[in-house]
Design a protein around this motif. Structure first.
Motif, mmCIF file in Angstrom:
data_model
loop_
_atom_site.group_PDB
_atom_site.id
_atom_site.type_symbol
_atom_site.label_atom_id
_atom_site.label_comp_id
_atom_site.label_asym_id
_atom_site.label_seq_id
_atom_site.Cartn_x
_atom_site.Cartn_y
_atom_site.Cartn_z
ATOM 1 N N GLU A 6 6.887 -3.599 4.281
ATOM 2 C CA GLU A 6 6.570 -5.007 4.044
ATOM 3 C C GLU A 6 7.599 -5.927 4.710
ATOM 4 O O GLU A 6 7.253 -6.981 5.228
ATOM 5 N N TYR A 57 2.181 -7.206 7.125
ATOM 6 C CA TYR A 57 1.977 -6.336 5.961
ATOM 7 C C TYR A 57 2.380 -7.151 4.732
ATOM 8 O O TYR A 57 3.547 -7.221 4.374
ATOM 9 N N VAL A 63 1.924 -3.796 0.227
ATOM 10 C CA VAL A 63 2.012 -2.378 0.579
ATOM 11 C C VAL A 63 2.108 -1.591 -0.712
ATOM 12 O O VAL A 63 2.977 -1.873 -1.542
ATOM 13 N N ILE A 82 -2.610 -1.140 2.603
ATOM 14 C CA ILE A 82 -1.925 -2.316 3.143
ATOM 15 C C ILE A 82 -2.915 -3.475 3.182
ATOM 16 O O ILE A 82 -4.023 -3.341 3.710
#
Length: 150
Positions: A32, A38, A41, A123
């Motif tokens: 992350e 992202y 996660v 994700i």
């Protein structure tokens, strides 16, 4: 995305001398923080003998989706299909469980131990059409390494 560097760092995390739970949390935190898109996660694992997934370690906004039945949402579909699932635009998915209005795309990669799907990495991104083959390659690597840990 510098795959080799990211893979090396994941390996270092998993080679560390701490608990499995701490290693999984460290992977979530690392991914992350290192990959700007992202935004969430997390790991889901099969919940014993039940036909459901249970949320494990994660980084990002809290979710109400602690338990996901097999077949429901992207994660639940991966639990049945045993295949990667890349969703570039979640609004185009009929069987999508919304984790929040900000999520625009999602990628889920299964984790196999002895050829059994025991969980997955999930994700979420706040950007649509963001995931590439490099993301799949990186996350497949993560799942392979996590399988060795379990």
């Amino acid at each position: 995305m510098q795959l080799d560097h990211l893979k090396q760092q994941i390996s270092l995390i998993l080679d560390g001398s701490t608990t499995k739970e701490n290693k999984l949390q460290a992977i979530c935190d690392y991914l992350e923080s290192e990959i700007p898109y992202y935004d969430w996660v997390g790991f889901y694992f099969k919940n014993g003998d039940k036909e459901e997934l249970k949320l494990g370690q994660f980084t990002g906004e809290p979710t109400d989706h602690i338990i996901i039945p097999f077949g429901k949402g992207i994660c639940g579909q991966v639990a049945l299909s045993n295949e990667n699932f890349v969703v570039q635009d979640v609004s185009e998915q009929d069987n999508y469980i919304s984790c929040g209005w900000k999520v625009k795309s999602e990628i889920v990669i299964p984790i196999f131990v002895n050829e059994e799907n025991i969980g997955q990495i999930d994700i979420d991104s706040h950007t649509a059409n963001i995931f590439t083959k490099k993301d799949e390659e990186l996350l497949e690597f993560v799942c392979t390494k996590v399988a060795e840990l379990i």
